[in-house]
Design a protein around this motif. Structure first.
Motif, PDB file in Angstrom:
ATOM      1  N   GLU A 175      31.106  36.810  32.918  1.00  0.00           N
ATOM      2  CA  GLU A 175      30.226  35.693  33.258  1.00  0.00           C
ATOM      3  C   GLU A 175      29.817  35.683  34.729  1.00  0.00           C
ATOM      4  O   GLU A 175      28.892  34.967  35.106  1.00  0.00           O
ATOM      5  CB  GLU A 175      30.938  34.371  32.952  1.00  0.00           C
ATOM      6  CG  GLU A 175      31.312  34.194  31.491  1.00  0.00           C
ATOM      7  CD  GLU A 175      32.185  32.966  31.273  1.00  0.00           C
ATOM      8  OE1 GLU A 175      32.620  32.375  32.290  1.00  0.00           O
ATOM      9  OE2 GLU A 175      32.426  32.611  30.116  1.00  0.00           O
ATOM     10  N   GLU A 176      30.507  36.462  35.562  1.00  0.00           N
ATOM     11  CA  GLU A 176      30.349  36.350  37.012  1.00  0.00           C
ATOM     12  C   GLU A 176      28.939  36.730  37.476  1.00  0.00           C
ATOM     13  O   GLU A 176      28.385  37.750  37.058  1.00  0.00           O
ATOM     14  CB  GLU A 176      31.381  37.260  37.693  1.00  0.00           C
ATOM     15  CG  GLU A 176      31.580  36.986  39.159  1.00  0.00           C
ATOM     16  CD  GLU A 176      32.808  37.697  39.705  1.00  0.00           C
ATOM     17  OE1 GLU A 176      32.828  37.952  40.919  1.00  0.00           O
ATOM     18  OE2 GLU A 176      33.726  37.996  38.920  1.00  0.00           O
ATOM     19  N   LEU A 177      28.375  35.897  38.328  1.00  0.00           N
ATOM     20  CA  LEU A 177      27.049  36.166  38.886  1.00  0.00           C
ATOM     21  C   LEU A 177      27.099  37.364  39.832  1.00  0.00           C
ATOM     22  O   LEU A 177      28.139  37.687  40.409  1.00  0.00           O
ATOM     23  CB  LEU A 177      26.538  34.939  39.650  1.00  0.00           C
ATOM     24  CG  LEU A 177      26.174  33.706  38.816  1.00  0.00           C
ATOM     25  CD1 LEU A 177      25.845  32.534  39.738  1.00  0.00           C
ATOM     26  CD2 LEU A 177      24.990  33.999  37.898  1.00  0.00           C
ATOM     27  N   HIS A 178      25.953  38.008  40.011  1.00  0.00           N
ATOM     28  CA  HIS A 178      25.874  39.183  40.878  1.00  0.00           C
ATOM     29  C   HIS A 178      25.724  38.815  42.353  1.00  0.00           C
ATOM     30  O   HIS A 178      25.714  39.690  43.215  1.00  0.00           O
ATOM     31  CB  HIS A 178      24.704  40.074  40.456  1.00  0.00           C
ATOM     32  CG  HIS A 178      24.876  40.670  39.084  1.00  0.00           C
ATOM     33  ND1 HIS A 178      26.109  41.024  38.584  1.00  0.00           N
ATOM     34  CD2 HIS A 178      23.970  40.983  38.126  1.00  0.00           C
ATOM     35  CE1 HIS A 178      25.956  41.520  37.357  1.00  0.00           C
ATOM     36  NE2 HIS A 178      24.670  41.507  37.064  1.00  0.00           N
ATOM     37  N   THR A 179      25.553  37.543  42.652  1.00  0.00           N
ATOM     38  CA  THR A 179      25.382  37.138  44.046  1.00  0.00           C
ATOM     39  C   THR A 179      26.673  37.335  44.832  1.00  0.00           C
ATOM     40  O   THR A 179      27.766  37.227  44.271  1.00  0.00           O
ATOM     41  CB  THR A 179      24.977  35.659  44.134  1.00  0.00           C
ATOM     42  OG1 THR A 179      25.952  34.878  43.433  1.00  0.00           O
ATOM     43  CG2 THR A 179      23.620  35.441  43.508  1.00  0.00           C
ATOM     44  N   PRO A 180      26.574  37.635  46.139  1.00  0.00           N
ATOM     45  CA  PRO A 180      27.790  37.868  46.922  1.00  0.00           C
ATOM     46  C   PRO A 180      28.544  36.580  47.251  1.00  0.00           C
ATOM     47  O   PRO A 180      27.936  35.558  47.552  1.00  0.00           O
ATOM     48  CB  PRO A 180      27.262  38.527  48.202  1.00  0.00           C
ATOM     49  CG  PRO A 180      25.862  38.050  48.328  1.00  0.00           C
ATOM     50  CD  PRO A 180      25.354  37.873  46.928  1.00  0.00           C
ATOM     51  N   PHE A 181      29.851  36.664  47.121  1.00  0.00           N
ATOM     52  CA  PHE A 181      30.821  35.696  47.630  1.00  0.00           C
ATOM     53  C   PHE A 181      30.853  34.377  46.853  1.00  0.00           C
ATOM     54  O   PHE A 181      29.862  33.913  46.303  1.00  0.00           O
ATOM     55  CB  PHE A 181      30.614  35.447  49.110  1.00  0.00           C
ATOM     56  CG  PHE A 181      30.664  36.713  49.933  1.00  0.00           C
ATOM     57  CD1 PHE A 181      31.540  37.735  49.609  1.00  0.00           C
ATOM     58  CD2 PHE A 181      29.809  36.891  51.012  1.00  0.00           C
ATOM     59  CE1 PHE A 181      31.583  38.911  50.353  1.00  0.00           C
ATOM     60  CE2 PHE A 181      29.846  38.060  51.767  1.00  0.00           C
ATOM     61  CZ  PHE A 181      30.734  39.069  51.436  1.00  0.00           C
TER      62      PHE A 181
END
Length: 580
Positions: free
Chosen positions: A440-446
């Motif tokens: 589910e994790e977004l590709h955006t950093p941090f």
């Protein structure tokens, strides 16, 4: 594969839990899944039982990768058969002399039609020969070769050989003489040693320097399909050789246990010497550690006209574990700068500002659909010398990998495999938890945690659901992060997040008499929110990973568990340890 009893020249005892295995005096039997190894009390080779999750995850990921690459090769094989059949039919129609028809098998060599028919294979298709006869040609599943450069006890290699169906053989290497002796003993114990007929076993033990062995496999014809690096500490010294030893489309598995270097700024000079980058001092330091290692792999691969595709990159306990595919391609190598960023980290409120090193301009020909690329440098810097949110100084970190950490499609397949084989993995509950969050994790950093941001404002902490709902109601996406409990990732900017908290403070006032005028809190609270946050519960604020009680963190399996101490070894030469 049945477990063979070890033949030992000294007195021993028989294990009650594993009948037929004789345990020599001074040894203990360690069983993991259906693999067994004997551990000497002499500390001849290193084994960390806590790393069972690492090994379970590796077995599952390599197995799914092997099935995927087998499907890719089968599809390519069928296309080749169709082209040959079409060409043969055309030649017959034109009255040309018939040529010998060859069939590519999965191992990359060629077989004649008659030879191919004699092989034991699983799937079939048809081929029209120049004589007009239809011959049945069967596809042989692709069996891959795996190289474990730092094997120690050999447990990981043994598990790969026994649990992954498409393994052709595993090369288990170590430089330590004592580790080699332990490895041979354990390989024989599991019935994977040399057979009388061929003289070769499914696990082939090699004593030598890890880098030298991988450099010997760097030519295109001698490459292996999977390279696994699990050293004691950093994998940096082995990456240059590893990215050259992997086949196109092959898998590189990397473990680094030096998070004291990667996830803090206490030894930033050591991080730079190992990974070519400066780490982050912030709550999201563990994700930054993953991105530092990925950038090191990417730059190593780029030197040789290769590029990486991350399939899964996890921060786990005291180490990071990464699975990346390695490909060759000049255009994709040129895109590497666009996937690399420097970051400016605020020393006051931990805001971050991204500075990519390059940009890629893609153009599509409207008539032909052909794509062309232009590669440009980036303008910068993205911010002045002070944080735009709180006014504190910024520190530079990076360069880091700025692209995705995971391939959701691959992670979904691994998760599906694990859920269908819960009894085959001792850490299956934790695997489900980690993989569900990673999918589910977004590709955006941090990421950020509401508790830490609330600390910057000196306010009460809103719930995870309330913060997620406010961001979702504003039009931003949110997800959890596998790297930290109670964390969120979002497509919203850091300023947008702070606006949510400013609205929260209006409903839950802060006592300003105890806040210094020069603190980050005073400067953050001095600004008015640009928009009004809506904390009404959003249906997407409850994700799949939050619906099910998932095991995310290790539950103290042993007293004083952790990385463990390096094995002293007998007649040890150099880095032959594995952080298993």
């Amino acid at each position: 594969m049945s477990t063979a009893a070890a033949t030992v020249p000294i007195a021993g005892r028989t294990s009650a839990s594993t009948p037929g295995i004789v345990i020599p005096e001074g040894h203990t039997l360690h069983t993991e899944n259906n693999s067994h190894i004997l551990i000497s009390s002499k500390d001849e080779a290193f084994l960390n039982p806590v790393q069972e999750f690492n090994r379970d995850l590796s077995v599952a990921c390599i197995r799914i990768w092997s099935e995927e690459i087998n499907r890719e090769k089968e599809a390519k094989w069928k296309q080749g058969q169709e082209r040959r059949a079409k060409r043969a039919t055309t030649d017959v129609a034109e009255g040309k002399e018939a040529k010998k028809v060859e069939v590519d098998n999965a191992s990359g060599s060629s077989l004649s039609v008659a030879q191919a028919e004699g092989h034991d294979m699983e799937k079939s298709s048809t081929l029209q020969t120049p004589e007009g006869l239809t011959r049945n040609i069967e596809y042989r599943p692709y069996k891959f070769v795996l190289l474990e450069a730092l094997s120690a006890t050999g447990l990981r290699s043994i598990r790969y050989a026994k649990e992954i169906p498409l393994v052709r053989f595993v090369v288990a290497n170590d430089l330590s003489e004592s580790a080699i002796a332990a490895m041979r003993r354990n390989v024989d114990l599991n019935g994977l040693g040399p057979s009388p007929e061929t003289g070769e076993g499914k696990v082939r033990v090699n004593e030598g320097d890890a880098c030298a062995l991988m450099y010997n496999h760097r030519t295109e014809k001698s490459r292996v399909d999977v390279v696994d690096l699990d050293p004691y500490g950093t994998a940096a010294p082995f990456l240059d050789a590893a990215v050259q030893a992997v086949n196109d489309g092959g898998l590189l598995c990397v473990t680094c246990t030096d998070l004291a270097v990667l996830a803090t700024t206490n030894y930033f000079e050591k991080c730079f010497s190992n990974y070519g980058g400066v780490p982050v001092k912030a709550e999201y330091c563990h994700e930054a550690a993953l991105r530092l290692v990925l950038n090191t792999i990417s730059t190593s691969a780029s030197r040789y006209g290769r590029y990486i595709e991350p399939l899964l990159a996890l921060s786990v306990d005291f180490y990071v574990r990464l699975f990346v595919r390695v490909h060759s391609g000049a255009v994709e190598v040129k895109k590497a700068a666009s996937n690399t960023s420097m970051y400016y980290i605020c020393s006051g409120c931990q805001s971050f500002f991204e500075q990519k090193l390059g940009r890629t301009i893609e153009k599509v020909n409207e008539k032909t659909g052909a794509r062309s690329y232009q590669f440009k440098t980036q303008v910068g810097p993205p911010v002045p010398s002070e944080c735009s949110d709180c006014g504190f100084p910024l520190h530079v970190s990076g360069p880091m990998w700025a692209g995705p950490l995971h391939n959701p499609e691959f992670v979904s397949k691994v998760l599906e495999h694990v859920e269908g084989n819960l009894d085959k993995y001792g850490t299956s509950a934790r695997m489900r938890g980690m993989l569900t969050v990673a999918k589910e994790e977004l590709h955006t950093p941090f990421y950020f945690t509401p508790a830490r941001v609330a600390g910057f404002f000196h306010c009460t902490t809103p719930s995870l659901e309330e913060v997620a709902s406010a961001l979702l109601n504003s039009g931003s996406d949110v997800s959890r992060s596998h790297a930290c409990p109670g964390s969120l990732k979002t497509t919203a900017s850091r300023t947008d997040i702070y606006d949510v908290f400013r609205c929260w403070v209006k409903k839950h006032p802060v006592k300003m008499d105890k806040i210094s005028n020069t603190s980050p809190a005073a400067r953050l609270l001095a600004k008015e929110p640009r928009t009004e946050a809506n904390f009404t519960k959003h249906p997407k604020s409850v994700t799949q990973s939050s619906k099910v009680k998932l095991v995310r963190y290790q539950q103290n399996p042993l007293p004083n568990w952790g990385p463990g101490s390096k094995a002293s070894g007998i007649k040890r030469k150099r880095n032959g340890e594995d952080n298993e």
